[in-house]
Design an enzyme around this catalytic site. Structure first.
Site, PDB file in Angstrom:
ATOM      1  N   CYS A 120       2.531  -4.934   7.095  1.00 28.10           N
ATOM      2  CA  CYS A 120       2.253  -4.731   5.680  1.00 28.10           C
ATOM      3  C   CYS A 120       3.422  -4.016   5.005  1.00 28.10           C
ATOM      4  O   CYS A 120       4.319  -3.496   5.659  1.00 28.10           O
ATOM      5  CB  CYS A 120       0.963  -3.944   5.508  1.00 28.10           C
ATOM      6  SG  CYS A 120      -0.526  -4.928   5.820  1.00 28.10           S
TER       7      CYS A 120
ATOM      8  N   HIS B  76       0.819  -1.221   0.000  1.00 26.63           N
ATOM      9  CA  HIS B  76       0.000   0.000   0.000  1.00 26.63           C
ATOM     10  C   HIS B  76       0.845   1.259   0.000  1.00 26.63           C
ATOM     11  O   HIS B  76       2.046   1.255   0.292  1.00 26.63           O
ATOM     12  CB  HIS B  76      -0.963  -0.013   1.191  1.00 26.63           C
ATOM     13  CG  HIS B  76      -0.299   0.061   2.536  1.00 26.63           C
ATOM     14  ND1 HIS B  76       0.035   1.244   3.147  1.00 26.63           N
ATOM     15  CD2 HIS B  76       0.084  -0.919   3.406  1.00 26.63           C
ATOM     16  CE1 HIS B  76       0.588   1.003   4.330  1.00 26.63           C
ATOM     17  NE2 HIS B  76       0.636  -0.300   4.498  1.00 26.63           N
TER      18      HIS B  76
END
Length: 537
Positions: A441, A422
């Site tokens: 992440c 992301h």
């Protein structure tokens, strides 16, 4: 006893009876019986010998059996070149069994032992010596299935020497790692890397003993051509810069601090990294996809690979070096991106980081909505002091926008670990060389361009498509017409296609654990066989 084993192996009952009552007219001979008993506890072996009517695979007198024996012993003789534990194969015991096999029963047992030896070696060289997750729980991938029964079937039909050679991983990376291992063993045995640099700082214009040590190391490592210079000149500075680039360091041409530490790393330590990389390559001895996403956690970069070439690359941030935040290793498939995403806060972050503040001040973290089980926004005025980490009944999310924790786009490969790639508003982190800051992440430095690269595979106007959704401000899912495999990997030793190596720090300490486990299984850093191979080569 023989009748019971034959029944367990699904041999017809009439043959089982014949095996007990007579040998003169029965198809089941003492040789067959010996095979049946020796193979009884191994499902793949039992199935294979049933299919072949308990005929020999190795100990027959025909040319095929002879070739298989020779090919097996020859390939196992090269085990050390692949950093495999030679002690697992105990070829001395097998050779004694071959010499002592005087009766047909002995030969039957020997045939099964040779099959067992073949399967052990085939598994090690093609799928790895270790079970990844048992050594490092954060490695969520299983080693490739070794399909033992199919291996035996293929061997029985194939040209033995060619088939044995085909068991080795076929990737260019594996081949280059094997060569690098030989070079490092040579450096260890002949001391060609010389003495480490002693001075805390060496730079252009310097001279003296440490410049000579630096010169010799750079020559031995392949960064500097043969030279007798005793002065740190511009050529040596360029060599240092190339070294820094290959080791993920700040490129300034000065030897000091981290550069000096990496330069003084011994060839034995580098060899350990290469051994682990070879094992990791065996774990991934699978089709990775002509187009795929490759994220090497230790390198802090994410790449899109097309037909073996880097199609797009960007810096990344990975999970912090804390046990519950490390980014795991696994492979999955990216099938969509979300433009203008919501950020749904993980439960661990809610109760571990946000709830203590909410208990003191219900209006803390006002950028986040607090949501009940019906999807409604909760009135903060009632307070949250009555809730514990266990009893807090709400979820939390952040609306789309430039300050969203996920930035303006996320790339999804749905998995049970809730890991994805992301955007991020924290762009300053990409200026760091070591980028381990996230909750697990993977943040991207150039997420829009990453999206354009993915969409270019399915539209003539990838930027237009992406930006129309982005500028709308709406939370939008965009599917990939052809999902891409995603591989989250961890490599501290990486070969360069044009020659040479890159090395990265073992940031999570995973490779140290793998090396220790390999050595516990009997993998040596160097062996006599390697010396012979070097002298012969």
């Amino acid at each position: 006893m023989i009748a019971a084993i034959l029944r367990r192996l699904a041999v017809p009952a009439t043959l089982g009876a014949l095996a007990v009552t007579t040998q003169a007219t029965a198809q089941v001979t003492p040789f067959n019986q010996a095979i049946a008993v020796a193979a009884a506890e191994d499902e793949a072996l039992s199935a294979f010998y049933r299919e072949s009517n308990f005929e020999p695979l190795w100990v027959g007198n025909d040319a095929g059996d002879t070739a298989r024996r020779e090919a097996l012993l020859a390939v196992i003789g090269k085990a050390s070149l692949h950093a495999l534990p030679e002690g697992r194969y105990d070829t001395d015991r097998i050779r004694r069994m071959m010499a002592d096999a005087k009766t047909v029963r002995d030969r039957g047992k020997l045939d099964v032992e040779l099959s067992r030896l073949f399967l052990r070696f085939a598994s090690d060289i093609s799928t790895g010596v270790l079970e990844p997750n048992r050594v490092v729980p954060a490695i969520k991938r299983a080693s490739p299935e070794d399909k033992r029964l199919e291996l035996l079937r293929e061997l029985s039909r194939a040209r033995p020497h060619g088939f044995m050679d085909s068991l080795t991983p076929h990737s260019h990376e594996y081949t280059r790692l094997v060569r690098e291992r030989l070079r490092l063993v040579d450096a260890i045995q002949n001391g060609t890397w010389g003495e480490p640099v002693q001075a805390s700082r060496v730079e252009q214009g310097d001279s003296g003993a440490d410049v000579i040590r630096l010169r010799d190391r750079l020559i031995a490592m392949g960064y500097l051509g043969r030279s007798a210079t005793q002065v740190f000149d511009a050529t040596m500075r360029r060599a240092v810069e190339a070294f820094q680039l290959d080791h993920g360091l700040q490129v300034d041409g000065i030897v000091g601090g981290k550069t000096r530490e990496e330069l003084n790393t011994s060839p034995s330590e580098r060899l350990g990294s290469v051994l682990v990389a070879m094992e990791r390559e065996r774990w991934m001895n699978v089709d990775r996809g002509d187009r795929h996403i490759w994220v090497n956690l230790t390198d802090f970069h994410a790449q899109i690979i097309v037909d073996g070439e880097v199609f797009f690359e960007t810096k990344s941030v990975i999970g912090k070096n804390v046990s519950d935040r490390e980014t795991p290793e696994f492979s999955d498939e990216m099938d969509h991106m979300v433009i203008n995403p919501y950020w749904y806060v993980p439960r661990s972050i809610i109760v571990g980081e946000y709830l203590p503040n909410l208990r003191r001040n219900p209006y803390a973290h006002g950028q986040l909505d607090i949501i009940n089980s019906r999807g409604q926004i909760v009135n903060r005025g009632r307070g949250f002091s009555q809730f514990s980490a266990r009893s807090f009944p709400y979820s939390m999310r952040q609306k789309p926008g430039p300050q969203n924790a996920l930035g303006r786009v996320k790339f999804m490969f749905p998995n049970k670990y809730n890991i994805y790639l992301h955007d991020t508003p924290a762009q300053s982190l990409f200026q760091q060389n070591v980028r381990a800051f996230s909750h697990g992440c993977i943040r991207l430095d150039d997420p829009y361009e990453f999206g354009y690269a993915l969409l270019s595979m399915q539209t003539d106007d990838p930027e237009g498509l992406f930006n129309r959704h982005l500028n709308s401000g709406n939370n939008t899912r965009v599917n990939l017409d052809q999902p891409l495999p995603v591989h989250l990997v961890y490599r501290t030793a990486i070969s360069k296609p044009g020659g040479g190596m890159e090395y990265r720090d073992d940031i999570y300490g995973r490779d140290a654990r793998i090396l220790s486990a390999l050595q516990a299984e009997g993998v040596p850093l160097e062996t006599e066989n390697t010396r012979l191979a070097l002298s012969d080569g």
